[in-house]
Motif scaffolding. Sequence first.
Motif, PDB file in Angstrom:
ATOM      1  N   PHE A  10       0.936  -1.389   0.063  1.00 43.07           N
ATOM      2  CA  PHE A  10       0.109  -0.128   0.062  1.00 43.07           C
ATOM      3  C   PHE A  10       0.753   1.266  -0.102  1.00 43.07           C
ATOM      4  O   PHE A  10       1.877   1.356   0.693  1.00 43.07           O
ATOM      5  N   GLU A  11       0.543   2.221  -0.840  1.00 38.01           N
ATOM      6  CA  GLU A  11       1.366   3.427  -0.950  1.00 38.01           C
ATOM      7  C   GLU A  11       0.470   4.451  -0.538  1.00 38.01           C
ATOM      8  O   GLU A  11      -0.347   4.777  -1.178  1.00 38.01           O
ATOM      9  N   MET A  12       1.010   5.230   0.449  1.00 41.41           N
ATOM     10  CA  MET A  12       0.343   6.236   1.110  1.00 41.41           C
ATOM     11  C   MET A  12       0.367   7.544   0.262  1.00 41.41           C
ATOM     12  O   MET A  12       1.718   7.936  -0.031  1.00 41.41           O
ATOM     13  N   VAL A  13      -0.519   8.342  -0.169  1.00 36.72           N
ATOM     14  CA  VAL A  13      -0.554   9.655  -0.987  1.00 36.72           C
ATOM     15  C   VAL A  13      -0.396  10.669  -0.049  1.00 36.72           C
ATOM     16  O   VAL A  13      -1.060  10.858   0.738  1.00 36.72           O
ATOM     17  N   THR A  14       0.662  11.444   0.086  1.00 37.50           N
ATOM     18  CA  THR A  14       0.644  12.683   0.897  1.00 37.50           C
ATOM     19  C   THR A  14       1.227  13.739   0.005  1.00 37.50           C
ATOM     20  O   THR A  14       2.211  13.683  -0.885  1.00 37.50           O
ATOM     21  N   MET A  15       0.944  14.978   0.705  1.00 36.36           N
ATOM     22  CA  MET A  15       1.374  16.222   0.066  1.00 36.36           C
ATOM     23  C   MET A  15       1.583  17.339   1.016  1.00 36.36           C
ATOM     24  O   MET A  15       1.521  16.958   2.410  1.00 36.36           O
ATOM     25  N   GLY A  44      -0.743  21.598   1.750  1.00 35.25           N
ATOM     26  CA  GLY A  44      -1.838  21.835   3.024  1.00 35.25           C
ATOM     27  C   GLY A  44      -3.061  22.792   2.639  1.00 35.25           C
ATOM     28  O   GLY A  44      -3.825  23.046   3.486  1.00 35.25           O
ATOM     29  N   ASP A  45      -3.040  23.133   1.544  1.00 31.48           N
ATOM     30  CA  ASP A  45      -3.965  24.080   0.975  1.00 31.48           C
ATOM     31  C   ASP A  45      -5.278  23.296   0.196  1.00 31.48           C
ATOM     32  O   ASP A  45      -5.169  21.915   0.264  1.00 31.48           O
ATOM     33  N   SER A  46      -6.336  24.326  -0.262  1.00 32.18           N
ATOM     34  CA  SER A  46      -7.314  23.398  -0.709  1.00 32.18           C
ATOM     35  C   SER A  46      -7.291  22.611  -1.955  1.00 32.18           C
ATOM     36  O   SER A  46      -7.731  21.425  -2.250  1.00 32.18           O
ATOM     37  N   LEU A  47      -5.984  22.843  -2.859  1.00 33.77           N
ATOM     38  CA  LEU A  47      -5.747  22.355  -4.008  1.00 33.77           C
ATOM     39  C   LEU A  47      -5.054  21.053  -3.718  1.00 33.77           C
ATOM     40  O   LEU A  47      -5.305  20.106  -4.372  1.00 33.77           O
ATOM     41  N   ALA A  48      -4.077  21.155  -2.625  1.00 27.17           N
ATOM     42  CA  ALA A  48      -3.423  19.873  -2.030  1.00 27.17           C
ATOM     43  C   ALA A  48      -4.579  18.921  -1.841  1.00 27.17           C
ATOM     44  O   ALA A  48      -4.313  17.444  -1.809  1.00 27.17           O
ATOM     45  N   ARG A  49      -5.699  19.174  -0.903  1.00 22.08           N
ATOM     46  CA  ARG A  49      -6.555  18.335  -0.565  1.00 22.08           C
ATOM     47  C   ARG A  49      -7.122  17.661  -1.637  1.00 22.08           C
ATOM     48  O   ARG A  49      -7.545  16.657  -1.648  1.00 22.08           O
TER      49      ARG A  49
END
Lengths: 128, 171, 378
Positions: free
Chosen positions: C259-264, C267-272
Motif C-alpha cells: 500500500f502506498e500512501m499519498v501525501t502532499m 496543505g491548501d485546498s488544491l492539495a486536499r
Amino acid sequence: MKELPPEKGIRNFSVIETTLEKIREKIREIYDPKKVHYIGVDAYDDGNKMEIRYWFLKKESNVVLLVKAPFDYGEKVPSISDIVKPAFVQEWEIADLFGINIEGRVENFFLTPESPRAPLRRGDKLGK
Amino acid sequence: MSIFALSRVKSPWILHYDTGGCNGCDIEILAVLTPRYDVERFGMINRGNPKQADVFLVTGPVTKRCRERLINLYLQVPEPKVVVAVGSCACDGGVFRNMYNVENGVDKVIPVDVYVPGCAARPHQIIDGVVKALEILSKKTKENIELPEYIKERFPSLNDRRKVLEEMRKR
Amino acid sequence: MASESKNKTREIQIKEKVYTTIPFGSQHVALPEPIKFIFDTENEIVKEIKFDIAYVHRGIEKALTTMFDFRKAPYVVGRVCGICSAAHTIPCAVVMERAIGIDREIPDRAKAIRMIALEINRLQSHFLINGHLAEVCGYENVFMHIWRDREMIMDLADMLFGNRVQYDVVCVGGVNRDIPKDKERVLLDKLNEIEKSVEFMEKIFTKDRTLVSRLKGLGVVSKEMALEYGIVGPMARASGVKTDCRVEDDWGLYKDLGFEMVTMEEGDSLARCLVRVRECYESIRIIREAIKSTEEGEISIKVTANPKYEAVCRNEAPRGELFYYVKGTGGIMPDRVRIRTPTLANIPILPEVMKDVSYNDIPPLLMSFDPCIACTGR
C-alpha cells in the motif's frame, strides 16, 4: 494507575484507570501531538455509576489507549480542551447525550428542546 | 387550463431539503440533474430559493431540529405546490422509525402528495415520482388549498384559519 | 456639521467592531445536507464563526443497544451516511467479530470483497466531492463531466452488490455474496475506463488555470496545526501527516497487497483535492490486486456466539479515520456502541482555518474539507 496492555480475545486496546481529580494530570502526561493521536471522548453508564473515557492512539506502537475515570451522577467533570484542543466538540456532544456537567458545555448542542433529556443515561433519569 | 397553470407544469422548479436522512437520496437527487439522467428535459432546475419553487423534494425521517425548518420552508413555497417524499425514511421513518430524535416520516409534519420509496431511491424512481407530481400539480389551483393539520392545531379559531388561507393564496 | 457627526458614528462603529452577520444554511443550494454556519464578517472578511452540526442527530448509537441485534447492526450503521455506507458497515462487522472472538477466522475472499466494496465506495465519494468542489467554484462544466464518469462507478456497484448507494454486502462473519468470474472480468474492464477519467480529473485539477488559481493557497493547514488538532484522512495527508488506517488496522489484506500512501506538503485546498485524485489510482490498483490475489470460495463463517468482549476497530473511510468501539455483555444486543466519525475530528479546526478568509472563498474551502453532516450527527 498502571497501563494495562491489550489482552488477546478480551480487548484489543490498553487501559489506564484513574480518578476524576487526576485525569487532567494524567492526560497532560501522556498527550503529545507528535506521538499521540487524539481519537475521541466517550462516556459509559452502567446504571449505578458513570465513566468518562478518552481515546488516544499511540502512533509508534499503533495501540489504542483508553483513559477512564468513574464518577457519580451530577458530579462536575473537568474539561480537557485546553490540553487537547479539538476535544471540545465531542465533550459537548457527550455532555448532551449523557447529561454530564462538563465544564464549558453548551446546552442543546446535539439535542433540541423537544427531544428527551440525556437519552443515553441508564440510572438516575433526568426529567422528561 | 389557464396560461399560468400550463407554464407551471412545463417548467417546474425544484426545492430540495434534507431533514436528517443518510445523504444517499440527496446524492441521487444531485445525480438526477447530471448528464446520464438529465432531468432538465422536463424543464426542472434545482433552485435553492423556496419562493421560486413548485416542487418540494424532501428526504430524511425529519429530526426534531429540522421540524420547524421544514414547516417554515413549506409555508414559504408559493401555492399551488406539490411535496414529494423521497426515500423509505421520508415515507414512514424507515430504518430510523421510533428512534428518539425522529418524527417518523415527512407526512407527520407536512402533507405529502407523492411517496418515492427505496433505500436509497434510484434516480429513475425519483424522476418517475416527480413526473407523477406534475400531474397532481396541474390539477391544483390557488383556490382548493386545504390547511394542513399542524396549522389547524396552531390556529384553533375559524377566523384565524381563514386569514391564514387568504395569506397562502396571495403567495 | 453633518459630515462631522457622520465621521463620529463611523468611529464608534469601528471602535465597537460592528460585524455583519451572514447565515449560511441550513437550507442552501450549495449544500446537499443541513449544516448551519453563522459568519460574523467585517468588509467581507470572516471574523467569527459559529456552527450547528446537529440537524441530523437521529440517535443511532442508542438504537444499536436497544432496537437492533448485533447481526442487523452493520445494515443499520450503513444508514448513518449514504456516501460512505460501506466504510461504516465494515468496521461495525469487524468490531462485532472481535467482540465475539472470531475475527481471525474470516476467510481471505471475504476480506478481499470487503476491500473491493470499500475502495469502490471511496472512488465514488472522491469523484463526488471533486465534482461538487468544481461546481461551487462556478465550474459547472467540470461538475457535469466528473459526475457523468461517476455513473460508471455507480454501475459497477449496482452490478456487484445490487444497489447503487447502500451496498449491504458485509455481514457479521463475512460477506453476503461472492463476485463470480464473469463479473470480475467486467469489473477489470471498467476499471481501465475509470482510470482514464481519473487521469482527466488530475489533468484538470493540476493544469486548469481557473481552478488552480482559485484553490491554491486557500485555507492552508500547516503540519503542526494538523497534528495539534488531530485531523484525519485526506485533509491530514494533504498537510504532510502520514496517517492511514488501512495500514494501521489489520482487518483487511492491505499489508499483503502493498500500500502506498499519498501525501502532499502544501496543505491548501488544491492539495486536499489532489490527494483525493491521486488516491483514486491507489484504490483502482487495490481492487485489481484484491481480485487477482483471491479465488472464488468460502465467503463467510457461521456465527454462533453473541458479542461478549470489548473491542475497537479503526477504518479509513473516504473522509478519514472512522472509529468503532463496542462493549458486549453476552446478550444479543451490545451494551454500548460508540461511533467516532471522521468529520467530528475535522470540525474543530474549521473555525480556525476560516478566520480571515474572504466570504466568497468559504464555499470552496468548506467543500475541500469534505464535511459529511449525516456522519457527524448520527
